[in-house]
Design an enzyme around this catalytic site. Structure first.
Site, PDB file in Angstrom:
ATOM      1  N   GLY A   1      41.603  49.759  50.611  1.00  0.00           N
ATOM      2  CA  GLY A   1      41.234  48.187  50.510  1.00  0.00           C
ATOM      3  C   GLY A   1      41.702  47.948  52.165  1.00  0.00           C
ATOM      4  O   GLY A   1      40.952  47.760  52.952  1.00  0.00           O
TER       5      GLY A   1
ATOM      6  N   CYS B   1      53.663  21.610  49.519  1.00  0.00           N
ATOM      7  CA  CYS B   1      54.854  21.198  49.237  1.00  0.00           C
ATOM      8  C   CYS B   1      55.728  22.304  48.570  1.00  0.00           C
ATOM      9  O   CYS B   1      55.933  22.069  47.346  1.00  0.00           O
ATOM     10  CB  CYS B   1      54.972  20.007  48.207  1.00  0.00           C
ATOM     11  SG  CYS B   1      53.939  18.424  49.141  1.00  0.00           S
TER      12      CYS B   1
ATOM     13  N   TYR C   1      43.613  40.912  51.359  1.00  0.00           N
ATOM     14  CA  TYR C   1      44.631  40.058  50.327  1.00  0.00           C
ATOM     15  C   TYR C   1      44.960  38.693  51.173  1.00  0.00           C
ATOM     16  O   TYR C   1      45.986  38.123  50.957  1.00  0.00           O
ATOM     17  CB  TYR C   1      45.827  40.874  50.204  1.00  0.00           C
ATOM     18  CG  TYR C   1      45.625  42.327  49.607  1.00  0.00           C
ATOM     19  CD1 TYR C   1      45.159  42.396  48.526  1.00  0.00           C
ATOM     20  CD2 TYR C   1      45.672  43.499  50.442  1.00  0.00           C
ATOM     21  CE1 TYR C   1      44.826  43.671  47.855  1.00  0.00           C
ATOM     22  CE2 TYR C   1      45.248  44.726  49.856  1.00  0.00           C
ATOM     23  CZ  TYR C   1      44.899  44.775  48.566  1.00  0.00           C
ATOM     24  OH  TYR C   1      44.326  46.051  48.145  1.00  0.00           O
TER      25      TYR C   1
HETATM   26  C1  LIG Z   1      45.006  47.888  45.158  1.00  0.00           C
HETATM   27  C2  LIG Z   1      44.351  49.165  44.957  1.00  0.00           C
HETATM   28  C3  LIG Z   1      43.827  49.791  45.789  1.00  0.00           C
HETATM   29  C4  LIG Z   1      43.890  49.599  47.345  1.00  0.00           C
HETATM   30  O1  LIG Z   1      45.044  49.351  47.750  1.00  0.00           O
HETATM   31  P1  LIG Z   1      45.036  49.321  49.254  1.00  0.00           P
HETATM   32  O2  LIG Z   1      46.734  49.210  49.661  1.00  0.00           O
HETATM   33  O3  LIG Z   1      44.471  48.038  49.643  1.00  0.00           O
HETATM   34  O4  LIG Z   1      44.314  50.414  50.017  1.00  0.00           O
HETATM   35  C5  LIG Z   1      43.199  51.087  45.240  1.00  0.00           C
HETATM   36  N1  LIG Z   1      43.327  51.544  44.117  1.00  0.00           N
HETATM   37  C6  LIG Z   1      43.828  50.565  43.290  1.00  0.00           C
HETATM   38  C7  LIG Z   1      43.931  51.128  41.824  1.00  0.00           C
HETATM   39  C8  LIG Z   1      44.365  49.400  43.473  1.00  0.00           C
HETATM   40  O5  LIG Z   1      44.867  48.766  42.412  1.00  0.00           O
END
Ligand SMILES: *Cc1c(COP(=O)(O)O)cnc(C)c1O
Length: 417
Positions: free
Chosen positions: A278, A345, A373
Site C-alpha cells: 500500500g 481545537c 494514509y
Molecule cells: C494495511 C495492510 C496492507 C498494506 O500495508 P502497507 O504498509 O501500506 O504496505 C496489506 N495487507 C493487509 C492485510 C493490511 O492490513
C-alpha cells in the site's frame, strides 16, 4: 533538490512533474492533495517487474489511498487489490478492477460484505478466525457458491515498527496463532462451501528492514510444507504488504530488493506469490498542499498556523509521524524554528514540530510523503469539509476529487420532528 523525484524544485519553485504547485493552489484551493501519475506508475512497475517470470500478483492495499482515479490507474497496469471492506470492493469494481484479482482481508468481515464479494467472484478470502470460517461457509452455502479461502496466520515476528502498525506479533488481534494454523486448516477442510486455496500473512507496516519479512517467509514456508504433507492443496502464498518508505532519514530497501528477498526465501516452488503493498506504491507519490494563514509569535515558540489540519492528515497526531515540510516557493528570508499547526481545537493538531523555515503569511507549504494514509484517513472533525485531490500527469492537472462542500457534509443529518 527536494529528495522526492516527482516533486522537485525548478528555479526555486516546487513542481509536481511539470506543474507548478502554486498554480494548483490558485486553481483548486488549499488544502489539496496532489499525486503524481508518473510516480505511481513507476512504483507499481518496480514491484511487478521484480518478479521476473515467476507467477505473481501485486494486490494494492486499497486502504492506503482509495481514490477511484488511483485504483483505475493501477487496474489499467494489471494490478490486483487487497480490500478490507465491502465499500472498498465497490470502489475497486467501479474503478474497473478485476474481481478475479481481489483478496479480502480484515478481522471483522460482515455477512453482507461476504455476499458482495462472493457475488463479484473475488480471488480469495483471507480468513482471520475459526468463527469467520463458519460464517463464510454459511453465507457461501446460501448463495450456492464455494468460497476460496486462505488462512491469515500470525507468524509472531517483530516487525520493529510503530506498535500501532505492527500486526504480526502474537499479542496482536490479526491472524490465527501460528501453532493453531494446522488445526484450523483441518477444520476449514470440513466445511462444504469453502475451498482452501492459499496461505496468508501480513506482519505490519512501514518496515524498513528485510529481516522480519524474511523471517516471516521462513515460517510460512515451513507451514506450507507441513500442510502439503497433510494433503492440503495450496495454490498461492500471500506475503502481505508493509514495505516502508522514506519520510525522513529512513533507508528502506528498494521494491526490487524486497521482492527478490521474498522470492529467494520461498525458493523454487510453483505456488503463485501475492504481495499487498500500500504505502510503498502511493506514499511518496503524493503531497498535501497547504497555505500559511497566520504566523503567531509567543515568548516561547513560533507557530505557523496552516489551513490543513489533523482531520486532513492524521498521521502526525496518531503516530507522531514525521512528514517533511517544504516551501512551495523558496523565499530566502530569515529562518525561524516553527511549530506547523492546523486550526483544529486539539493540542495534537500539528503537522510538524520544530521546522526551520522562512515564512510569511499566505505562503504555500508542501507536506511531503502524504500519498498513503492521508486522504483515506481524513475526517470531518471540527466540521471541516474534506480536501480536494488532483493528479498531475506531465504538464496536465486532473481534478480527481472535488473539495467537499458544507452541503454535502451536512446532507445526511436530520433534526428531531
Ligand atoms: C494495511 C495492510 C496492507 C498494506 O500495508 P502497507 O504498509 O501500506 O504496505 C496489506 N495487507 C493487509 C492485510 C493490511 O492490513
Amino acid at each position: 533538490m527536494s529528495g522526492f523525484p516527482s516533486f522537485d524544485y525548478r528555479n526555486g519553485r516546487l513542481y509536481g512533474e511539470s506543474v507548478q504547485l502554486d498554480r494548483i493552489a490558485r486553481e483548486f484551493g488549499t488544502p489539496c492533495y496532489v499525486y503524481s501519475r508518473a510516480a505511481l506508475v513507476a512504483a507499481y512497475r518496480e514491484f511487478d517487474a521484480a518478479f521476473g517470470g515467476r507467477d505473481h500478483l501485486v494486490c494494492y492495499a486499497v486502504k492506503a489511498n482509495s481514490n477511484l482515479a488511483i485504483l483505475n490507474l493501477l487496474a489499467r497496469l494489471g494490478s490486483g487489490f487487497d480490500i478490507v471492506s465491502g465499500g472498498e470492493l465497490q470502489r475497486v469494481l467501479k474503478a474497473g478492477g478485476d474481481p478475479q484479482k481481489v483478496v479480502f482481508s480484515g478481522v471483522g468481515k460482515q455477512p453482507d460484505e461476504m455476499r458482495a464479494a462472493l457475488a463479484a467472484g473475488i480471488f480469495c478470502f483471507n480468513v482471520e478466525s475459526e468463527a469467520e470460517l463458519a460464517v463464510l461457509d454459511r453465507v457461501a452455502g446460501e448463495l450456492n457458491k464455494i468460497a476460496p479461502v486462505s488462512l491469515r496466520v500470525n507468524p509472531d515476528v517483530d516487525a520493529k515498527t510503530h506498535p500501532y502498525i505492527s500486526t504480526g506479533l502474537k499479542e496482536n488481534k490479526f491472524g490465527v496463532p501460528f501453532e493453531e494454523a494446522e488445526k484450523l486448516y483441518a477444520s476449514a477442510r470440513e466445511f462444504a462451501n469453502l475451498r482452501i486455496s492459499g496461505l496468508d500473512c501480513h506482519i505490519g507496516s512501514q518496515l524498513t528492514k528485510l529481516g522480519p519479512f524474511v523471517e516471516a517467509c521462513g515460517k510460512i514456508l515451513g507451514l506450507l510444507i507441513r500442510l502439503e504433507t497433510l494433503g492440503f492443496t495450496i495454490d498461492h502464498l500471500d506475503l502481505g504488504g508493509g514495505l516502508g518508505i522514506r519520510y525522513l532519514g529512513e533507508n528502506p530497501p528498494a521494491a526490487k530488493d524486497y521482492v527478490t528477498a521474498l522470492c529467494a526465501a520461498i525458493g523454487p516452488r510453483n505456488q503463485r506469490i501475492l504481495i499487498e503493498p500500500g504505502r510503498a506504491l502511493v506514499g511518496n507519490a503524493g503531497v498535501l498542499l497547504t497555505r500559511v494563514e497566520y504566523l503567531k509569535h509567543t515568548p516561547h515558540r513560533d507557530f505557523a498556523i496552516v489551513d490543513a489540519a489533523m482531520n486532513d492528515l492524521m498521521r502526525p497526531a496518531l503516530y507522531d509521524a514525521y512528514h517533511e515540510i517544504l516551501p512551495v516557493i523558496a523565499n530566502g528570508g530569515d529562518e525561524k524554528i516553527y511549530q506547523i499547526v492546523g486550526p483544529v481545537c486539539e493540542t495534537g493538531d500539528f503537522l510538524g514540530h520544530d521546522r526551520k523555515l522562512a515564512l510569511s503569511q499566505g505562503d504555500l507549504l508542501a507536506i511531503m510523503s502524504a500519498g498513503a494514509y492521508g486522504m483515506s484517513m481524513s475526517s470531518n472533525y471540527n466540521t471541516r469539509p474534506r480536501a480536494a485531490e488532483v493528479m498531475v500527469d506531465g504538464d496536465h492537472v486532473h481534478l480527481i476529487r472535488q473539495r467537499e462542500s458544507l452541503e454535502q457534509l451536512l446532507a445526511g443529518e436530520k433534526m428531531l420532528p
